[in-house]
Motif scaffolding. Sequence first.
Motif, PDB file in Angstrom:
ATOM      1  N   ALA A 247      47.551  40.951  39.094  1.00 24.99           N
ATOM      2  CA  ALA A 247      48.639  41.325  37.914  1.00 24.99           C
ATOM      3  C   ALA A 247      49.265  42.292  38.150  1.00 24.99           C
ATOM      4  CB  ALA A 247      47.706  41.209  36.802  1.00 24.99           C
ATOM      5  N   GLY A 248      48.778  43.560  38.751  1.00 22.26           N
ATOM      6  CA  GLY A 248      49.425  44.785  39.109  1.00 22.26           C
ATOM      7  C   GLY A 248      50.556  44.643  40.124  1.00 22.26           C
ATOM      8  N   VAL A 249      50.089  43.964  41.129  1.00 22.93           N
ATOM      9  CA  VAL A 249      51.232  43.677  42.075  1.00 22.93           C
ATOM     10  C   VAL A 249      52.576  42.788  41.419  1.00 22.93           C
ATOM     11  CG1 VAL A 249      51.981  42.819  44.414  1.00 22.93           C
ATOM     12  CG2 VAL A 249      49.892  43.703  44.218  1.00 22.93           C
ATOM     13  N   LYS A 250      52.144  41.832  40.873  1.00 16.65           N
ATOM     14  CA  LYS A 250      53.232  40.949  39.951  1.00 16.65           C
ATOM     15  C   LYS A 250      54.067  41.999  39.057  1.00 16.65           C
ATOM     16  CE  LYS A 250      51.821  36.340  39.662  1.00 16.65           C
ATOM     17  NZ  LYS A 250      51.027  35.416  38.689  1.00 16.65           N
ATOM     18  N   ARG A 251      53.459  42.852  38.401  1.00 15.19           N
ATOM     19  CA  ARG A 251      54.088  43.628  37.346  1.00 15.19           C
ATOM     20  C   ARG A 251      54.829  44.677  38.205  1.00 15.19           C
ATOM     21  NH1 ARG A 251      53.244  46.835  32.792  1.00 15.19           N
ATOM     22  NH2 ARG A 251      55.372  47.529  32.532  1.00 15.19           N
ATOM     23  N   GLY A 252      54.470  44.995  39.466  1.00 13.89           N
ATOM     24  CA  GLY A 252      55.265  46.121  40.153  1.00 13.89           C
ATOM     25  C   GLY A 252      54.745  47.404  40.067  1.00 13.89           C
ATOM     26  N   GLU A 253      53.067  47.438  39.480  1.00 15.38           N
ATOM     27  CA  GLU A 253      52.498  48.838  39.603  1.00 15.38           C
ATOM     28  C   GLU A 253      51.981  49.131  40.682  1.00 15.38           C
ATOM     29  OE1 GLU A 253      49.751  49.277  36.329  1.00 15.38           O
ATOM     30  OE2 GLU A 253      51.263  48.166  35.049  1.00 15.38           O
ATOM     31  N   TYR A 254      51.734  48.183  41.453  1.00 12.56           N
ATOM     32  CA  TYR A 254      51.271  48.452  42.962  1.00 12.56           C
ATOM     33  C   TYR A 254      52.190  47.543  43.858  1.00 12.56           C
ATOM     34  CZ  TYR A 254      46.979  48.744  40.038  1.00 12.56           C
ATOM     35  OH  TYR A 254      46.089  49.078  39.001  1.00 12.56           O
ATOM     36  N   HIS A 255      52.160  48.101  45.133  1.00 10.84           N
ATOM     37  CA  HIS A 255      53.012  47.434  46.067  1.00 10.84           C
ATOM     38  C   HIS A 255      52.490  46.427  46.906  1.00 10.84           C
ATOM     39  CE1 HIS A 255      55.479  51.100  45.320  1.00 10.84           C
ATOM     40  NE2 HIS A 255      56.189  50.441  45.091  1.00 10.84           N
ATOM     41  N   PHE A 256      50.888  46.896  46.961  1.00 11.38           N
ATOM     42  CA  PHE A 256      50.275  46.127  47.924  1.00 11.38           C
ATOM     43  C   PHE A 256      48.579  45.956  47.418  1.00 11.38           C
ATOM     44  CE2 PHE A 256      47.168  45.453  51.423  1.00 11.38           C
ATOM     45  CZ  PHE A 256      47.879  44.834  52.227  1.00 11.38           C
ATOM     46  N   ALA A 257      48.214  44.731  47.465  1.00 14.05           N
ATOM     47  CA  ALA A 257      46.929  44.672  47.043  1.00 14.05           C
ATOM     48  C   ALA A 257      45.855  44.080  48.127  1.00 14.05           C
ATOM     49  CB  ALA A 257      46.819  43.555  45.860  1.00 14.05           C
ATOM     50  N   GLU A 258      44.892  44.726  48.127  1.00  9.74           N
ATOM     51  CA  GLU A 258      43.824  44.374  49.215  1.00  9.74           C
ATOM     52  C   GLU A 258      42.936  43.227  48.833  1.00  9.74           C
ATOM     53  OE1 GLU A 258      40.930  44.578  51.305  1.00  9.74           O
ATOM     54  OE2 GLU A 258      42.235  45.353  52.774  1.00  9.74           O
ATOM     55  N   THR A 259      42.749  42.305  49.754  1.00  9.48           N
ATOM     56  CA  THR A 259      41.745  41.028  49.610  1.00  9.48           C
ATOM     57  C   THR A 259      41.931  40.183  48.128  1.00  9.48           C
ATOM     58  OG1 THR A 259      40.292  42.625  50.887  1.00  9.48           O
ATOM     59  CG2 THR A 259      39.378  40.436  50.018  1.00  9.48           C
ATOM     60  N   ILE A 260      42.875  39.302  48.500  1.00  7.86           N
ATOM     61  CA  ILE A 260      42.994  38.351  47.184  1.00  7.86           C
ATOM     62  C   ILE A 260      42.119  37.083  47.462  1.00  7.86           C
ATOM     63  CG2 ILE A 260      44.952  37.117  45.978  1.00  7.86           C
ATOM     64  CD1 ILE A 260      45.052  40.138  45.912  1.00  7.86           C
ATOM     65  N   PRO A 261      41.585  36.393  46.526  1.00  6.69           N
ATOM     66  CA  PRO A 261      40.909  35.164  46.756  1.00  6.69           C
ATOM     67  C   PRO A 261      41.791  34.141  47.291  1.00  6.69           C
ATOM     68  CG  PRO A 261      40.474  35.856  44.442  1.00  6.69           C
ATOM     69  CD  PRO A 261      41.432  36.969  45.232  1.00  6.69           C
ATOM     70  N   PRO A 262      41.551  33.437  48.302  1.00  8.08           N
ATOM     71  CA  PRO A 262      42.249  32.270  48.998  1.00  8.08           C
ATOM     72  C   PRO A 262      42.935  31.357  47.993  1.00  8.08           C
ATOM     73  CG  PRO A 262      40.517  32.649  50.292  1.00  8.08           C
ATOM     74  CD  PRO A 262      40.229  33.546  49.013  1.00  8.08           C
ATOM     75  N   ASP A 263      42.046  31.029  46.984  1.00  8.37           N
ATOM     76  CA  ASP A 263      42.520  30.180  45.971  1.00  8.37           C
ATOM     77  C   ASP A 263      43.839  30.548  45.405  1.00  8.37           C
ATOM     78  OD1 ASP A 263      40.159  29.120  46.546  1.00  8.37           O
ATOM     79  OD2 ASP A 263      39.059  29.538  44.718  1.00  8.37           O
ATOM     80  N   GLU A 264      44.331  31.634  45.368  1.00  2.77           N
ATOM     81  CA  GLU A 264      45.572  31.824  44.548  1.00  2.77           C
ATOM     82  C   GLU A 264      46.769  31.762  45.582  1.00  2.77           C
ATOM     83  OE1 GLU A 264      45.764  33.597  41.667  1.00  2.77           O
ATOM     84  OE2 GLU A 264      43.636  33.710  41.072  1.00  2.77           O
ATOM     85  N   TYR A 265      46.513  31.424  46.762  1.00  4.06           N
ATOM     86  CA  TYR A 265      47.613  31.570  47.711  1.00  4.06           C
ATOM     87  C   TYR A 265      48.824  30.655  47.201  1.00  4.06           C
ATOM     88  CZ  TYR A 265      50.073  30.807  52.055  1.00  4.06           C
ATOM     89  OH  TYR A 265      51.136  30.639  53.225  1.00  4.06           O
ATOM     90  N   ASP A 266      48.231  29.446  47.034  1.00  2.00           N
ATOM     91  CA  ASP A 266      49.563  28.273  46.627  1.00  2.00           C
ATOM     92  C   ASP A 266      50.402  28.819  45.515  1.00  2.00           C
ATOM     93  OD1 ASP A 266      49.299  26.784  48.535  1.00  2.00           O
ATOM     94  OD2 ASP A 266      47.628  25.654  47.550  1.00  2.00           O
TER      95      ASP A 266
ATOM     96  N   PHE B 155      50.070  40.712  27.632  1.00  3.05           N
ATOM     97  CA  PHE B 155      50.939  42.039  27.221  1.00  3.05           C
ATOM     98  C   PHE B 155      51.542  42.800  28.592  1.00  3.05           C
ATOM     99  CE2 PHE B 155      48.441  40.908  23.599  1.00  3.05           C
ATOM    100  CZ  PHE B 155      49.418  41.216  22.657  1.00  3.05           C
ATOM    101  N   SER B 156      50.750  42.540  29.742  1.00  7.55           N
ATOM    102  CA  SER B 156      51.326  43.254  30.509  1.00  7.55           C
ATOM    103  C   SER B 156      52.127  42.509  31.619  1.00  7.55           C
ATOM    104  CB  SER B 156      50.174  44.105  31.670  1.00  7.55           C
ATOM    105  OG  SER B 156      49.611  44.674  30.800  1.00  7.55           O
ATOM    106  N   VAL B 157      51.786  41.570  32.131  1.00 10.07           N
ATOM    107  CA  VAL B 157      52.481  40.718  33.262  1.00 10.07           C
ATOM    108  C   VAL B 157      53.693  39.897  32.616  1.00 10.07           C
ATOM    109  CG1 VAL B 157      52.263  38.770  34.887  1.00 10.07           C
ATOM    110  CG2 VAL B 157      50.504  40.523  34.714  1.00 10.07           C
ATOM    111  N   TYR B 158      53.384  39.320  31.346  1.00 10.41           N
ATOM    112  CA  TYR B 158      54.432  38.402  30.718  1.00 10.41           C
ATOM    113  C   TYR B 158      55.371  39.323  29.857  1.00 10.41           C
ATOM    114  CZ  TYR B 158      52.078  34.157  32.524  1.00 10.41           C
ATOM    115  OH  TYR B 158      51.442  33.530  33.415  1.00 10.41           O
ATOM    116  N   LEU B 159      54.737  40.077  29.084  1.00  9.19           N
ATOM    117  CA  LEU B 159      55.660  41.163  28.172  1.00  9.19           C
ATOM    118  C   LEU B 159      55.955  42.174  28.497  1.00  9.19           C
ATOM    119  CD1 LEU B 159      54.111  39.940  24.806  1.00  9.19           C
ATOM    120  CD2 LEU B 159      56.044  38.902  25.779  1.00  9.19           C
ATOM    121  N   GLY B 160      55.288  42.865  29.620  1.00  7.47           N
ATOM    122  CA  GLY B 160      55.582  44.049  30.291  1.00  7.47           C
ATOM    123  C   GLY B 160      55.504  45.306  29.332  1.00  7.47           C
TER     124      GLY B 160
END
Lengths: 518, 314
Positions: A247-266, B155-160
């Motif tokens: 969520a943090g990488v999506k939101r732009g709070e982090y640039h990089f996230a270590e070790t993500i569950p492979p299920d999320e890949y697709d 609230f964080s990812v979708y609404l920011g």
Amino acid sequence: MRFLPGRAIALAVILALVLLPMIPSAAQQPRRGGALRIAHIGEPPTLDQHWTTAAITGHIMYHVNEGLFAVNKKFEPKPVLVDKWTLAPDRLTYTFTLRRGVKFHNGKEMTSEDVKASLERWGRIATRGRSLFANVVSVTNPDPLTVVMKLREPYALLALDLGWVGQSAVIFPKEVIDEAGTGMVKRFISTGPYRFVEHLPDRHIRLDRFEGYAARTEEPDGATGRKHAYFDSIYIIPVPDAAVRIAGVKRGEYHFAETIPPDEYDRLRTDPDLVPYITETASWLTAVFNNRSPLMGNRKIRQAFQAVLDQEAVMRAAYGNPRFWRIDPGLMPKEHYLWTDAGKEFVNQKNTERARQLLAEAGYKGEPIRWVTTMEYVAYGTAAQVVKPMLERAGFVVDLQVVDWATLVARRARPELWDVFSTAFSFVADPVLLLSLQPTWPGWYDNRDMNAMMTLMRRHSDPKVRHELWKRMQKLWYEDAGTIKFGDYFVLHLFRKELKGYVNIPTHVWWNSWLETR
Amino acid sequence: MTGYIVRRLIALLPVLMIVATVGFFLIYLTPGDPASVMLGPDATTEDVANLKHHMGLDRPLLIQLLRWYGRTLQGDLGYSIFLQRPVLQAIFERIEPTVMLTLMSLTVAVLIGIPAGVVAAVRRNTWVDQAAMGVALFGVSVPTFWMGLNLILLFSVYLGLFPVAGYVPLDQSLAGAFRSLVLPAFTLGFSASALIARMTRSSMLEVLGQDYIRTARSKGNRERIVIYHHALRNAMIPTLTVVGLALGGLLAGAIVTETVFALPGVGRLVISSVMRRDYPVVQGVLIFVASSYVMVNLLIDVLYVYLDPRIKYA
């Protein structure tokens, strides 16, 4: 056809228009500045690289610390703090000439005194260092830029040992080592492109660009060559929950996230802002046998365990998407020059009948096999749960003990407490370093022939000889069922598109990478 | 009153003693040790044994217990193996996010719980009552980590609107600290509010049936005055008890919430210290949490006197 200069010019213009966009644009040029924010899985147990074998410490401190050598993309050792080095004809005396003008983060220039003190400390406390230094007669420093290492017996992998990423032989100033005494270093100072600024536990570790860094001039290659610190700062932020890291990488709070569950890949692949990154070096998932226990010390019982396995089912359950795993007999990964498929007939046998027969020959009477595993690393526990019914079909009685990681590590040290435990072996650059072949490592696999071949392996540097030798070793290992290799797996990391130049060989390398402005 | 408080504080000592002893054995008897964690997964058995010896962890348990008693009695909670600083300092470095989170969650819990309970009691057996109690049931049933993750997603990812995780210290930015705590405080506060709502409802129902409420109504007081001035104040005693209990629950819930939201608080400190077998920190935090729990209860007991003048402590 007559030559028409006008036409030629027009053609040139068109060609230029077509080809120009193919030349890397200004956007591809590295940009200096910004702070890189990395969401990591947790806290390092210590930041002293000589002390710990924990990968996370290496991930972070590799940007701060440097050693005499490091490995390139092909896992060959190349000089970092060393300028030139020679090996005497007797193959026992190494002479390292250090680079001139390399500064520590405290401004002091590095000399052979610092190197001598660092190597000796590493040889005293690091697991790898101790085994190397058992073969070291002396380390001397005849002048400020020269270090001489004398060995008892020829050893082919000295530079590789000194340059390996895990529990690395990094160089600290002598006064930092003196200050540490028998404990851990108190100041984190070395010669790397980033310097350590602060560690606020559970908040962040901050590294800043080291302005006085003396870079090498060769092209960057793996962890060697020129290093540029483009970021002003790097923040390593512990974020234990994988969903929150994403969520943090999506939101732009982090640039990089270590070790993500492979299920999320697709799901992550479809997001144009994100880059899911699959590591190129394979680790392997394993079940380690206790060769000192009455049960697993019995070769036939080990072979029965090996015979019964449907390894594809295990790897699919543990890692899901086949992009993230493969069944491969090589104990050295396919990408390595020593790879061989010797012993492949023992892999993925799915032979319950054979297992039954072996168990009968072994005189197995249904004594419970105590298998210690953990759900802290989900794949380990999942694999054990999938294997348990396979074993039971062949007549094994399995006592699966699911504990936390710290308990597992403590229990595996005591041979009377267990028969099998779950773990994973991360990539190593040479068979000599494989943990499952070390008679001193929990599991205590100790075969006279194997040990003799290992000694040869340590001495010889000719690739042809080594390859022949290694084929025989791997074959013997499978015949013996020394440990189980379920399969290779790859780790998924996630970063934002604006992070450029990131490589992961052999671990995260954030120097030479930069943030592109959007 | 002062005598009462002093006696309660003295009674605290045996409680802490028991907590300390149980805590000591719980963590020491848990398999695993700091040495093997510190040296990492590839360390040899011999290396781990050497470090354990160096740390003094191979000495008899009884000796270690006695040494620890000795230090604790002098007010020294020991030295963290991993953080390389005194335990008390480690706790105080982490206290800010936890206190802020607890206060904000308590505010959320009270602001939702008490009005919901009052409304449900006043509109007893209507759809309002059922809806309020339904939400309350949902609040207690939902695991905090699940709720936290969903709030982050929405609230964080979708609404920011709020940061995904992490904490901004107060001295850096008041608004930042507030923003970073909204989601975790709601996560924690919501589940606690359910308990408060149910207790408020039942004690309100009891009070609303009393004679003095009928008297108040018959004097021609407006319904609002009757409910908020006469009924609610008297219904507050049991509610306050529950609020005190909820406060203890919030401290426990903070452990999960702080991990999900990556808040550098005391709860997170406990989790990582247990994982690393950082014995002095786990023991120190146990004592610390136990004393704050007892202190909160004492505070609640004292507050009773102000709510209900008939209560007297001699």
